[in-house]
Write a protein that holds these residues in place. Sequence first.
Motif, PDB file in Angstrom:
ATOM      1  N   TYR A  44      34.912  10.638  -9.012  1.00  0.00           N
ATOM      2  CA  TYR A  44      34.650   9.301  -8.469  1.00  0.00           C
ATOM      3  C   TYR A  44      33.898   9.422  -7.142  1.00  0.00           C
ATOM      4  O   TYR A  44      34.187  10.311  -6.348  1.00  0.00           O
ATOM      5  CB  TYR A  44      35.962   8.570  -8.166  1.00  0.00           C
ATOM      6  N   PRO A  95      39.025   2.133  -0.055  1.00  0.00           N
ATOM      7  CA  PRO A  95      37.883   2.679  -0.786  1.00  0.00           C
ATOM      8  C   PRO A  95      37.396   1.709  -1.862  1.00  0.00           C
ATOM      9  O   PRO A  95      38.194   1.058  -2.528  1.00  0.00           O
ATOM     10  CB  PRO A  95      38.455   3.952  -1.420  1.00  0.00           C
ATOM     11  N   PHE A 102      47.500   2.496   1.433  1.00  0.00           N
ATOM     12  CA  PHE A 102      46.698   1.731   0.484  1.00  0.00           C
ATOM     13  C   PHE A 102      47.392   1.697  -0.876  1.00  0.00           C
ATOM     14  O   PHE A 102      47.911   2.716  -1.334  1.00  0.00           O
ATOM     15  CB  PHE A 102      45.317   2.357   0.282  1.00  0.00           C
ATOM     16  N   ALA A 130      42.947   2.066 -16.884  1.00  0.00           N
ATOM     17  CA  ALA A 130      43.905   2.665 -15.967  1.00  0.00           C
ATOM     18  C   ALA A 130      43.338   3.835 -15.184  1.00  0.00           C
ATOM     19  O   ALA A 130      43.937   4.247 -14.211  1.00  0.00           O
ATOM     20  CB  ALA A 130      45.126   3.112 -16.750  1.00  0.00           C
ATOM     21  N   ARG A 131      42.214   4.375 -15.579  1.00  0.00           N
ATOM     22  CA  ARG A 131      41.674   5.510 -14.853  1.00  0.00           C
ATOM     23  C   ARG A 131      40.821   5.062 -13.681  1.00  0.00           C
ATOM     24  O   ARG A 131      40.284   5.881 -12.960  1.00  0.00           O
ATOM     25  CB  ARG A 131      40.852   6.378 -15.796  1.00  0.00           C
ATOM     26  N   GLN A 132      40.708   3.751 -13.507  1.00  0.00           N
ATOM     27  CA  GLN A 132      39.892   3.223 -12.432  1.00  0.00           C
ATOM     28  C   GLN A 132      40.759   2.342 -11.555  1.00  0.00           C
ATOM     29  O   GLN A 132      41.532   1.537 -12.052  1.00  0.00           O
ATOM     30  CB  GLN A 132      38.778   2.382 -13.042  1.00  0.00           C
ATOM     31  N   LEU A 133      40.660   2.513 -10.260  1.00  0.00           N
ATOM     32  CA  LEU A 133      41.513   1.784  -9.337  1.00  0.00           C
ATOM     33  C   LEU A 133      40.711   0.833  -8.459  1.00  0.00           C
ATOM     34  O   LEU A 133      39.566   1.130  -8.095  1.00  0.00           O
ATOM     35  CB  LEU A 133      42.265   2.761  -8.436  1.00  0.00           C
ATOM     36  N   TYR A 157      48.364  -2.368 -15.064  1.00  0.00           N
ATOM     37  CA  TYR A 157      48.861  -1.253 -15.866  1.00  0.00           C
ATOM     38  C   TYR A 157      49.538  -0.227 -14.962  1.00  0.00           C
ATOM     39  O   TYR A 157      50.527   0.380 -15.346  1.00  0.00           O
ATOM     40  CB  TYR A 157      47.709  -0.607 -16.629  1.00  0.00           C
ATOM     41  N   SER A 158      48.969  -0.042 -13.785  1.00  0.00           N
ATOM     42  CA  SER A 158      49.510   0.962 -12.880  1.00  0.00           C
ATOM     43  C   SER A 158      49.251   0.579 -11.438  1.00  0.00           C
ATOM     44  O   SER A 158      48.341  -0.198 -11.130  1.00  0.00           O
ATOM     45  CB  SER A 158      48.880   2.333 -13.158  1.00  0.00           C
ATOM     46  N   ILE A 161      52.648   7.220  -8.252  1.00  0.00           N
ATOM     47  CA  ILE A 161      52.112   6.290  -9.250  1.00  0.00           C
ATOM     48  C   ILE A 161      53.267   5.565  -9.906  1.00  0.00           C
ATOM     49  O   ILE A 161      54.294   6.173 -10.215  1.00  0.00           O
ATOM     50  CB  ILE A 161      51.345   7.039 -10.360  1.00  0.00           C
ATOM     51  N   LEU A 178      53.874   3.093 -13.296  1.00  0.00           N
ATOM     52  CA  LEU A 178      53.286   2.514 -14.498  1.00  0.00           C
ATOM     53  C   LEU A 178      54.081   1.298 -14.930  1.00  0.00           C
ATOM     54  O   LEU A 178      55.262   1.161 -14.587  1.00  0.00           O
ATOM     55  CB  LEU A 178      53.254   3.545 -15.620  1.00  0.00           C
ATOM     56  N   HIS A 199      49.028   2.709  -7.706  1.00  0.00           N
ATOM     57  CA  HIS A 199      49.025   3.978  -6.987  1.00  0.00           C
ATOM     58  C   HIS A 199      49.190   3.686  -5.504  1.00  0.00           C
ATOM     59  O   HIS A 199      48.611   2.730  -4.987  1.00  0.00           O
ATOM     60  CB  HIS A 199      47.688   4.710  -7.176  1.00  0.00           C
ATOM     61  N   TYR A 252      48.741   5.446  -1.651  1.00  0.00           N
ATOM     62  CA  TYR A 252      48.135   6.521  -0.881  1.00  0.00           C
ATOM     63  C   TYR A 252      48.378   6.272   0.606  1.00  0.00           C
ATOM     64  O   TYR A 252      48.511   5.130   1.034  1.00  0.00           O
ATOM     65  CB  TYR A 252      46.616   6.593  -1.113  1.00  0.00           C
ATOM     66  N   PHE A 267      41.327  -0.782  -4.768  1.00  0.00           N
ATOM     67  CA  PHE A 267      42.192  -0.588  -3.613  1.00  0.00           C
ATOM     68  C   PHE A 267      42.297  -1.842  -2.765  1.00  0.00           C
ATOM     69  O   PHE A 267      41.331  -2.606  -2.622  1.00  0.00           O
ATOM     70  CB  PHE A 267      41.671   0.563  -2.743  1.00  0.00           C
ATOM     71  N   GLY A 268      43.496  -2.027  -2.185  1.00  0.00           N
ATOM     72  CA  GLY A 268      43.676  -3.072  -1.194  1.00  0.00           C
ATOM     73  C   GLY A 268      43.058  -2.653   0.136  1.00  0.00           C
ATOM     74  O   GLY A 268      42.569  -1.529   0.274  1.00  0.00           O
TER      75      GLY A 268
END
Lengths: 115, 111
Positions: free
Chosen positions: A33, A43, B87, B96-99, B29-30, B47, B49, B32, B34, B101-102
């Motif tokens: 990414y 991000p 975050f 789900a593989r793409q996020l 879906y998920s 994470i 789910l 995360h 950080y 972010f706040g």
Amino acid sequence: EAGVVQSPRYKIIEKKQPVAFWCNPISGHNTLYWYLQNLGQGPELLIRYENEEAVDDSQLPKDRFSAERLKGVDSTLKIQPAELGDSAVYLCASSSRGAGGNEQFFGPGTRLTVL
Amino acid sequence: QQPVQSPQAVILREGEDAVINCSSSKALYSVHWYRQKHGEAPVFLMILLKGGEQKGHEKISASFNEKKQQSSLYLTASQLSYSGTYFCGTGDSGSARQLTFGSGTQLTVLP
């Protein structure tokens, strides 16, 4: 195990100049990414690769930004020409293939300043 | 749509507890979580789910309410090392593989 490597760490250029950022993901990670992070913000995804294929580049400003991931390993993000508003931190992250929800490992980022 | 985090900033004393919230207008879906220290890369915490599961690691835990499209991060007995910006990144169903972010919650722990 080495983490995500990015270079350079800092780059200062004048507007209208080209610039390139390099990223080497964690060995074995299929997904790569590129994110842009503005000061005080989270991000924002620019592009996501699955191996060498760009599977989502909808947020990449294609008039000036380009990216490639040859051989599905390291990747380069280029801006040409750079504008003042491009000043930000460019983060690279990688994750391994698997069920959705895999953690993303981030590199230290490249801080770009456009004068 | 970017998830909304609250509060934007919090200051506490060492040993105090804190809660950081993350809410989305989309089905999730998920989630995360950080933590990013100034000038450093975001570091993965955990994470969650869909399924309303709760996870924890020592004094940091999180919950995920998929019906309310919300997640909360709980920091118990804060340590100085907890300082940083937290975050949440949300993955919607089918991607789900793409996020997304706040904008982050800045946490400062004082001695």
